[in-house]
Design an enzyme around this catalytic site. Sequence first.
Site, PDB file in Angstrom:
ATOM      1  N   CYS A 179     -30.807 -36.794  79.288  1.00 13.54           N
ATOM      2  CA  CYS A 179     -30.331 -37.280  77.984  1.00 13.54           C
ATOM      3  C   CYS A 179     -28.967 -37.953  78.050  1.00 13.54           C
ATOM      4  O   CYS A 179     -28.430 -38.371  77.028  1.00 13.54           O
ATOM      5  CB  CYS A 179     -30.331 -36.133  76.981  1.00 13.54           C
ATOM      6  SG  CYS A 179     -31.965 -35.360  76.863  1.00 13.54           S
ATOM      7  N   HIS A 319     -23.418 -35.087  70.547  1.00 17.61           N
ATOM      8  CA  HIS A 319     -24.773 -35.028  71.115  1.00 17.61           C
ATOM      9  C   HIS A 319     -25.672 -34.313  70.106  1.00 17.61           C
ATOM     10  O   HIS A 319     -26.764 -34.778  69.839  1.00 17.61           O
ATOM     11  CB  HIS A 319     -24.733 -34.288  72.455  1.00 17.61           C
ATOM     12  CG  HIS A 319     -25.988 -34.396  73.243  1.00 17.61           C
ATOM     13  ND1 HIS A 319     -26.599 -35.607  73.499  1.00 17.61           N
ATOM     14  CD2 HIS A 319     -26.774 -33.450  73.839  1.00 17.61           C
ATOM     15  CE1 HIS A 319     -27.700 -35.405  74.225  1.00 17.61           C
ATOM     16  NE2 HIS A 319     -27.830 -34.108  74.431  1.00 17.61           N
ATOM     17  N   GLU A 330     -21.357 -27.207  72.441  1.00 20.12           N
ATOM     18  CA  GLU A 330     -20.661 -28.463  72.166  1.00 20.12           C
ATOM     19  C   GLU A 330     -19.534 -28.229  71.164  1.00 20.12           C
ATOM     20  O   GLU A 330     -18.432 -28.781  71.301  1.00 20.12           O
ATOM     21  CB  GLU A 330     -21.644 -29.510  71.637  1.00 20.12           C
ATOM     22  CG  GLU A 330     -21.018 -30.890  71.493  1.00 20.12           C
ATOM     23  CD  GLU A 330     -22.024 -31.953  71.073  1.00 20.12           C
ATOM     24  OE1 GLU A 330     -23.164 -31.590  70.698  1.00 20.12           O
ATOM     25  OE2 GLU A 330     -21.670 -33.141  71.111  1.00 20.12           O
ATOM     26  N   LYS A 351     -28.962 -37.527  65.378  1.00 16.82           N
ATOM     27  CA  LYS A 351     -30.282 -36.974  65.743  1.00 16.82           C
ATOM     28  C   LYS A 351     -30.929 -36.261  64.562  1.00 16.82           C
ATOM     29  O   LYS A 351     -32.132 -36.027  64.563  1.00 16.82           O
ATOM     30  CB  LYS A 351     -30.155 -36.027  66.927  1.00 16.82           C
ATOM     31  CG  LYS A 351     -29.784 -36.708  68.242  1.00 16.82           C
ATOM     32  CD  LYS A 351     -29.792 -35.730  69.404  1.00 16.82           C
ATOM     33  CE  LYS A 351     -29.449 -36.411  70.734  1.00 16.82           C
ATOM     34  NZ  LYS A 351     -28.027 -36.744  70.871  1.00 16.82           N
ATOM     35  N   HIS A 356     -34.396 -36.967  68.823  1.00 16.40           N
ATOM     36  CA  HIS A 356     -33.715 -37.095  70.105  1.00 16.40           C
ATOM     37  C   HIS A 356     -34.439 -38.160  70.939  1.00 16.40           C
ATOM     38  O   HIS A 356     -35.576 -37.962  71.352  1.00 16.40           O
ATOM     39  CB  HIS A 356     -33.742 -35.741  70.821  1.00 16.40           C
ATOM     40  CG  HIS A 356     -32.804 -35.643  71.975  1.00 16.40           C
ATOM     41  ND1 HIS A 356     -32.237 -36.740  72.589  1.00 16.40           N
ATOM     42  CD2 HIS A 356     -32.327 -34.555  72.647  1.00 16.40           C
ATOM     43  CE1 HIS A 356     -31.461 -36.344  73.574  1.00 16.40           C
ATOM     44  NE2 HIS A 356     -31.487 -35.024  73.627  1.00 16.40           N
ATOM     45  N   PHE A 415     -30.258 -32.302  80.700  1.00 15.71           N
ATOM     46  CA  PHE A 415     -30.792 -31.312  81.632  1.00 15.71           C
ATOM     47  C   PHE A 415     -30.369 -31.688  83.055  1.00 15.71           C
ATOM     48  O   PHE A 415     -30.437 -32.845  83.454  1.00 15.71           O
ATOM     49  CB  PHE A 415     -32.318 -31.265  81.561  1.00 15.71           C
ATOM     50  CG  PHE A 415     -32.860 -30.652  80.288  1.00 15.71           C
ATOM     51  CD1 PHE A 415     -32.049 -29.937  79.428  1.00 15.71           C
ATOM     52  CD2 PHE A 415     -34.209 -30.773  79.978  1.00 15.71           C
ATOM     53  CE1 PHE A 415     -32.558 -29.359  78.273  1.00 15.71           C
ATOM     54  CE2 PHE A 415     -34.731 -30.206  78.823  1.00 15.71           C
ATOM     55  CZ  PHE A 415     -33.899 -29.497  77.968  1.00 15.71           C
TER      56      PHE A 415
END
Length: 429
Positions: A179, A319, A330, A351, A356, A415
Amino acid sequence: MRRRVVVTGIGAVTPIGLTVEEFWTNLIAGKSGVDYITDYERYFNPENFKTKFAAQLKGFDPLNFMDRKLSQRVDPFTQYALAATDMALKDSELNLDKIDRDRAGVVYGSGIGGMTTYEKEQNKLFFRLPQPTPDDKAPQNPDRVSPFFIPMLIADIAAGRISMQYKLKGPNYATISACTTSAHSIIDSVMIIQRGLADIMVTGGSEAVITPMGVGGFNAMHALSTRNDDPKKASRPFEKNRDGFVMGEGGATLILEELEHAKARGAKIYAEITGIGMTGDAHHITEPAPHGEGVVKAIKYAIQDSGMTINDIDVINAHGTSTPANDKNETAAIKIVFGEKAYDIPVHSIKSMIGHLLGAAGAIEAIASILTIRDGIIPPTINYEEKDPECDLFYVPNVALKKEVNTVLSDNSGFGGHNTAIVFKKFGE
């Protein structure tokens, strides 16, 4: 003296709009692009899946951007990349006949690549006639596999197709970092221009994994929301009752130029990219490091690279995935970097409206950041209803905020423990 990098063109196809302006209008209006998966021919029947919805493109027709022959020889993720790039180049008003094409490159990413193509060709290999029998342990049909299977599948093909379409012969490759993919594409493009290896870079990312394996795979790891009774409220970053992210798809492209090159041709300049930061968590395959350790350092590096301080950051484009672990860590990272000032900075996640976009997330969020600076409007984080004690910042809940904005910091994580941060600044001499 370091060469300065500015943004001179943007293009996007998203779940809430197939042009940048449509995307932006719906974004600041707080419109959700999430809905049930009902087009079984284009996507699949989600009846047996834990998640039955996604943020899909509506009405996208690749023939608006390419001929039928090409559309049939590229995966949807490449169709989205070509469509977004077509719009970005037109927006930039670059006259390609007057540029040095050896000094114009492409860095363009996809987190996963041609998953639609892979599933289609695998089904042809295993499940088309003749059907398997109990005595036939390997009833495969390799002669049915398309000769375009591999070039449609590989994640770098979007960068390759863009270069072929416009005869751009500078640096050309794909980034792949889950991502953070397209954020890394932007960062690499900035560094390429700063080092003098190119004057123009086409950059961004695209993703198209609303497929049985895509949704099934993320369902298996409990990453997706299963709020099937109310899909439009499923993506709820930083909110107490969030239960996972919503799969999205689309593409976003930015045209980056060296400042003097842009000025020489009288280009419209959206913003300057003044700082970049990258780190790795070295912690876990999917879980972020405790307290967002890697995010902390990425943000610090980006601000330092900008020659700024935390007091210069007006907005944080987060994010904000709507997963319990990301949003908590975050938030912790932002508080570690900004201290008490963290409570004064608007932090928002788009998002909540577009889902996403995985490998395309960094690029579409970059465009949102740039338009935030242009218009002085911060898009909301929708579906924010109940405060999470561990997420206690100001997330621009539900309604857009008007505010003079000179700088936006956009961060992403992926990830594998990848972290990025980019600082966008209102252009000034």
